[in-house]
Write a protein that holds these residues in place. Structure first.
Motif, PDB file in Angstrom:
ATOM      1  N   SER A 122      43.063  35.269  41.624  1.00  0.00           N
ATOM      2  CA  SER A 122      42.364  35.435  40.360  1.00  0.00           C
ATOM      3  C   SER A 122      40.853  35.268  40.533  1.00  0.00           C
ATOM      4  CB  SER A 122      42.896  34.417  39.357  1.00  0.00           C
ATOM      5  OG  SER A 122      42.250  34.547  38.132  1.00  0.00           O
ATOM      6  N   PHE A 123      40.460  34.280  41.326  1.00  0.00           N
ATOM      7  CA  PHE A 123      39.035  34.038  41.565  1.00  0.00           C
ATOM      8  C   PHE A 123      38.401  35.212  42.304  1.00  0.00           C
ATOM      9  CE2 PHE A 123      35.523  32.304  44.058  1.00  0.00           C
ATOM     10  CZ  PHE A 123      34.767  31.739  43.044  1.00  0.00           C
ATOM     11  N   LEU A 124      39.104  35.740  43.307  1.00  0.00           N
ATOM     12  CA  LEU A 124      38.567  36.861  44.076  1.00  0.00           C
ATOM     13  C   LEU A 124      38.375  38.095  43.203  1.00  0.00           C
ATOM     14  CD1 LEU A 124      37.783  37.973  46.899  1.00  0.00           C
ATOM     15  CD2 LEU A 124      40.155  38.701  47.110  1.00  0.00           C
ATOM     16  N   MET A 125      39.367  38.406  42.358  1.00  0.00           N
ATOM     17  CA  MET A 125      39.245  39.585  41.503  1.00  0.00           C
ATOM     18  C   MET A 125      38.135  39.403  40.478  1.00  0.00           C
ATOM     19  SD  MET A 125      40.119  42.606  40.917  1.00  0.00           S
ATOM     20  CE  MET A 125      41.680  42.947  41.678  1.00  0.00           C
ATOM     21  N   GLY A 126      38.022  38.217  39.892  1.00  0.00           N
ATOM     22  CA  GLY A 126      36.942  37.962  38.937  1.00  0.00           C
ATOM     23  C   GLY A 126      35.576  38.018  39.596  1.00  0.00           C
ATOM     24  N   LEU A 127      35.502  37.510  40.823  1.00  0.00           N
ATOM     25  CA  LEU A 127      34.245  37.548  41.556  1.00  0.00           C
ATOM     26  C   LEU A 127      33.831  38.975  41.886  1.00  0.00           C
ATOM     27  CD1 LEU A 127      32.144  35.617  42.896  1.00  0.00           C
ATOM     28  CD2 LEU A 127      33.455  35.882  44.990  1.00  0.00           C
ATOM     29  N   ILE A 128      34.785  39.777  42.332  1.00  0.00           N
ATOM     30  CA  ILE A 128      34.490  41.179  42.651  1.00  0.00           C
ATOM     31  C   ILE A 128      34.033  41.917  41.399  1.00  0.00           C
ATOM     32  CG2 ILE A 128      35.554  43.363  43.325  1.00  0.00           C
ATOM     33  CD1 ILE A 128      37.239  41.745  45.329  1.00  0.00           C
ATOM     34  N   ALA A 129      34.742  41.717  40.287  1.00  0.00           N
ATOM     35  CA  ALA A 129      34.359  42.393  39.041  1.00  0.00           C
ATOM     36  C   ALA A 129      32.971  41.942  38.586  1.00  0.00           C
ATOM     37  CB  ALA A 129      35.389  42.102  37.951  1.00  0.00           C
ATOM     38  N   GLY A 130      32.686  40.640  38.688  1.00  0.00           N
ATOM     39  CA  GLY A 130      31.375  40.145  38.282  1.00  0.00           C
ATOM     40  C   GLY A 130      30.245  40.678  39.140  1.00  0.00           C
ATOM     41  N   VAL A 131      30.449  40.710  40.450  1.00  0.00           N
ATOM     42  CA  VAL A 131      29.419  41.228  41.363  1.00  0.00           C
ATOM     43  C   VAL A 131      29.177  42.708  41.105  1.00  0.00           C
ATOM     44  CG1 VAL A 131      28.968  41.756  43.792  1.00  0.00           C
ATOM     45  CG2 VAL A 131      29.710  39.473  43.133  1.00  0.00           C
ATOM     46  N   LEU A 132      30.254  43.463  40.859  1.00  0.00           N
ATOM     47  CA  LEU A 132      30.085  44.886  40.564  1.00  0.00           C
ATOM     48  C   LEU A 132      29.284  45.098  39.288  1.00  0.00           C
ATOM     49  CD1 LEU A 132      33.563  46.417  41.457  1.00  0.00           C
ATOM     50  CD2 LEU A 132      31.395  46.823  42.601  1.00  0.00           C
ATOM     51  N   VAL A 133      29.586  44.331  38.259  1.00  0.00           N
ATOM     52  CA  VAL A 133      28.885  44.504  36.986  1.00  0.00           C
ATOM     53  C   VAL A 133      27.417  44.108  37.115  1.00  0.00           C
ATOM     54  CG1 VAL A 133      28.711  43.588  34.636  1.00  0.00           C
ATOM     55  CG2 VAL A 133      30.905  44.323  35.519  1.00  0.00           C
ATOM     56  N   VAL A 134      27.143  43.009  37.785  1.00  0.00           N
ATOM     57  CA  VAL A 134      25.768  42.510  37.844  1.00  0.00           C
ATOM     58  C   VAL A 134      24.906  43.322  38.803  1.00  0.00           C
ATOM     59  CG1 VAL A 134      24.359  40.525  38.520  1.00  0.00           C
ATOM     60  CG2 VAL A 134      26.378  40.201  37.134  1.00  0.00           C
ATOM     61  N   PHE A 135      25.437  43.653  39.979  1.00  0.00           N
ATOM     62  CA  PHE A 135      24.580  44.250  41.006  1.00  0.00           C
ATOM     63  C   PHE A 135      24.762  45.751  41.208  1.00  0.00           C
ATOM     64  CE2 PHE A 135      24.905  39.767  42.396  1.00  0.00           C
ATOM     65  CZ  PHE A 135      23.580  39.449  42.260  1.00  0.00           C
ATOM     66  N   VAL A 136      25.920  46.293  40.918  1.00  0.00           N
ATOM     67  CA  VAL A 136      26.169  47.702  41.220  1.00  0.00           C
ATOM     68  C   VAL A 136      25.935  48.584  39.999  1.00  0.00           C
ATOM     69  CG1 VAL A 136      27.887  49.374  42.002  1.00  0.00           C
ATOM     70  CG2 VAL A 136      27.749  47.129  43.077  1.00  0.00           C
ATOM     71  N   PHE A 137      26.515  48.202  38.858  1.00  0.00           N
ATOM     72  CA  PHE A 137      26.438  49.053  37.682  1.00  0.00           C
ATOM     73  C   PHE A 137      25.229  48.694  36.837  1.00  0.00           C
ATOM     74  CE2 PHE A 137      31.218  48.964  38.201  1.00  0.00           C
ATOM     75  CZ  PHE A 137      31.250  50.171  38.864  1.00  0.00           C
ATOM     76  N   GLU A 138      24.046  49.091  37.295  1.00  0.00           N
ATOM     77  CA  GLU A 138      22.848  48.864  36.490  1.00  0.00           C
ATOM     78  C   GLU A 138      22.885  49.752  35.254  1.00  0.00           C
ATOM     79  OE1 GLU A 138      19.483  49.376  38.994  1.00  0.00           O
ATOM     80  OE2 GLU A 138      20.145  47.837  40.376  1.00  0.00           O
ATOM     81  N   GLN A 139      23.382  50.954  35.437  1.00  0.00           N
ATOM     82  CA  GLN A 139      23.661  51.840  34.315  1.00  0.00           C
ATOM     83  C   GLN A 139      25.162  52.080  34.316  1.00  0.00           C
ATOM     84  OE1 GLN A 139      21.403  55.396  34.871  1.00  0.00           O
ATOM     85  NE2 GLN A 139      19.645  54.591  33.775  1.00  0.00           N
TER      86      GLN A 139
END
Length: 144
Positions: free
Chosen positions: A42-59
């Motif tokens: 659960s922590f790994l999936m939440g971490l991956i989703a959070g990193v993607l939202v913050v750093f990858v999906f600027e738009q």
């Protein structure tokens, strides 16, 4: 901004699946290992989703300034329905190639997908593997 993030994180922890799966992990063999695997998944999936939202999906992924959640949900739902329809229909599969055995009847060759599905059945039958708990953690780890 951080207050909003903390409030959303706290709300995420009160989903119905987490309080349901924790007692389920406690009644299985080696409950501490099962709970740890569930937490790590659960922590790994939440971490991956959070990193993607913050750093990858600027738009948004399509480059627009605004995201339309309804259209994305409809597209994902249609894709899921197509996958379910393909899985529900029993299209005739290709027959596996056979090779004659030494003095025995023909033996069927196992494809990699058959081996993978047999391994998944074993894990589900036994139910003691922490990998199953880890996979459940991955499933519940995405923000809803």
């Amino acid at each position: 901004m951080w207050l909003t993030v903390l409030i959303l994180a706290a709300a995420m922890n009160f989903e119905a699946t987490r309080p349901t799966l924790a007692p389920l992990m406690l009644v299985r063999p080696r409950p501490i290992v099962q709970l740890l695997a569930l937490f790590c998944g659960s922590f790994l999936m939440g971490l991956i989703a959070g990193v993607l939202v913050v750093f990858v999906f600027e738009q948004t992924p399509l480059g627009a300034d605004r995201a339309n959640g309804a259209k994305a949900q409809i597209a994902i739902g249609l894709l899921t329905l197509v996958i379910a329809a393909v899985m529900a229909t029993n299209f005739p599969r290709r027959k596996p190639k056979t090779s004659p055995g030494p003095g025995t009847a023909e033996q069927t060759a196992q494809r990699p997908m058959d081996k993978l599905s047999e391994r998944a059945r074993e894990v589900l039958r036994k139910g003691n593997s922490p990998w199953l708990s880890f996979a459940l953690g991955l499933g519940i780890g995405l923000p809803s």
